[in-house]
Design an enzyme around this catalytic site. Structure first.
Site, PDB file in Angstrom:
ATOM      1  N   LYS A  71       0.813  -1.220   0.000  1.00  0.00           N
ATOM      2  CA  LYS A  71       0.000   0.000   0.000  1.00  0.00           C
ATOM      3  C   LYS A  71       0.849   1.273   0.000  1.00  0.00           C
ATOM      4  O   LYS A  71       0.348   2.347  -0.327  1.00  0.00           O
ATOM      5  CB  LYS A  71      -0.968   0.008   1.182  1.00  0.00           C
ATOM      6  N   ASP A  72       2.138   1.146   0.337  1.00  0.00           N
ATOM      7  CA  ASP A  72       3.029   2.303   0.318  1.00  0.00           C
ATOM      8  C   ASP A  72       3.716   2.500  -1.025  1.00  0.00           C
ATOM      9  O   ASP A  72       4.412   3.489  -1.228  1.00  0.00           O
ATOM     10  CB  ASP A  72       4.109   2.155   1.394  1.00  0.00           C
TER      11      ASP A  72
ATOM     12  N   ARG B 208      -8.617   8.500   3.586  1.00  0.00           N
ATOM     13  CA  ARG B 208      -9.546   7.414   3.238  1.00  0.00           C
ATOM     14  C   ARG B 208     -10.313   6.945   4.477  1.00  0.00           C
ATOM     15  O   ARG B 208     -11.537   6.824   4.459  1.00  0.00           O
ATOM     16  CB  ARG B 208      -8.754   6.241   2.636  1.00  0.00           C
ATOM     17  N   ARG B 209      -9.590   6.710   5.566  1.00  0.00           N
ATOM     18  CA  ARG B 209     -10.241   6.291   6.807  1.00  0.00           C
ATOM     19  C   ARG B 209     -11.128   7.401   7.366  1.00  0.00           C
ATOM     20  O   ARG B 209     -12.249   7.156   7.801  1.00  0.00           O
ATOM     21  CB  ARG B 209      -9.185   5.890   7.844  1.00  0.00           C
TER      22      ARG B 209
ATOM     23  N   ARG C 292       0.101  10.733  13.619  1.00  0.00           N
ATOM     24  CA  ARG C 292       1.259  10.291  12.848  1.00  0.00           C
ATOM     25  C   ARG C 292       2.260   9.600  13.764  1.00  0.00           C
ATOM     26  O   ARG C 292       2.128   9.591  14.973  1.00  0.00           O
ATOM     27  CB  ARG C 292       1.908  11.470  12.119  1.00  0.00           C
TER      28      ARG C 292
ATOM     29  N   ARG D  47       1.946   5.709  17.899  1.00  0.00           N
ATOM     30  CA  ARG D  47       0.491   5.888  17.804  1.00  0.00           C
ATOM     31  C   ARG D  47      -0.218   5.221  18.980  1.00  0.00           C
ATOM     32  O   ARG D  47      -1.146   5.787  19.557  1.00  0.00           O
ATOM     33  CB  ARG D  47      -0.014   5.334  16.473  1.00  0.00           C
TER      34      ARG D  47
ATOM     35  N   CYS E  88      -1.703   9.283  -1.379  1.00  0.00           N
ATOM     36  CA  CYS E  88      -2.278   9.305  -0.033  1.00  0.00           C
ATOM     37  C   CYS E  88      -3.064  10.580   0.252  1.00  0.00           C
ATOM     38  O   CYS E  88      -3.741  10.681   1.274  1.00  0.00           O
ATOM     39  CB  CYS E  88      -1.177   9.120   1.003  1.00  0.00           C
TER      40      CYS E  88
END
Length: 245
Positions: free
Chosen positions: A23-24, A71-72, A89, A95, A182
């Protein structure tokens, strides 16, 4: 940033293999490099980690949710407009420590990352994909090599999982057609069912006021065409523009 550093080391011959979260990975790779192997996908879903142990639907009004993903954010706001979504972040440990310090009521992370680090017990809720569609390639790894390095590619071949590779090729074609990164609240998830490929995608406004959603299905041999077609449908639904944060 980390992807580029690894790719530079590959191109300069310092290393022979780069391991990335798919995904990165940008939808276009540097000349001379390719994804030689995609192992079987981990759980692609997002996870809610809540300090109170409450699931997303039961969190109190105005509870603060931490995530760095547009997106989230857009999908959470679409489901619970009353929640406050704030920037989060740092690496996984950072986190989680911010959650423990009381900065947030809950945070949203990738299930795969928590599983791989042996932290699955921290998951309060696995968010279903119909509520929070994953990022393109979420849960999958990309093993990147130089195109001319046949030896390393042959060593990786037993790890390759064709169904995962087909699914993520559709998702990456979707992202490529959107020309999105992103900074765009978009997501896609593809699955193979009875030799047919099904891909669902979203293109949302950041505040969650509008979440455009569509699905395409067809032959597993047309994975990239299906991803591209899905992106074009969503672009048409959004008037030809891509919402950005």
């Amino acid at each position: 940033m980390f992807v580029k550093e690894i790719e530079q080391a590959l191109l300069e011959g310092e290393i022979d293999l780069g391991v990335h979260s798919l995904k990165d990975m940008p939808s276009e790779l540097p000349e001379g490099l390719h994804i030689a192997c995609i192992p079987k996908r981990e759980d692609p879903r997002d996870a809610l980690v809540s300090s109170s142990g409450l699931p997303l639907a039961m969190l109190p009004i105005h509870a603060v949710i931490g995530t760095s993903s547009l997106r989230r954010k857009s999908q959470i706001k679409a489901f619970r407009p009353d929640l406050v979504v704030q920037e989060l972040r740092g690496n996984l440990d950072t986190r989680l420590s911010k959650l423990e310090q009381g900065d947030y009521s809950a945070i949203v992370l990738a299930v795969a990352g928590l599983n791989r680090l042996g932290l699955s017990q921290k998951i309060t809720e696995h968010l279903p994909v119909n509520l929070c569609l994953p990022a393109v390639g979420q849960g999958a790894l990309a093993l990147e090599t130089r195109i001319d390095d046949k030896k390393t590619a042959s060593l990786l071949a037993p790890l390759h999982h064709s169904e995962t590779a087909i699914a993520v090729s559709a998702e990456r074609a979707f992202l490529r057609r959107l020309e999105a990164g992103c900074s765009v609240p978009a997501g896609a998830y593809a699955q193979i069912v009875n030799e047919e490929l099904y891909i669902t995608g979203i293109l949302a406004d950041v505040d969650g006021s509008i979440v455009r959603k569509a699905q395409e299905e067809g032959s597993i041999h047309d994975s990239e065409k299906l991803g591209t077609r899905l992106a074009e449908r969503l672009l048409e639904m959004s008037g030809g523009t891509v919402p950005k944060g």
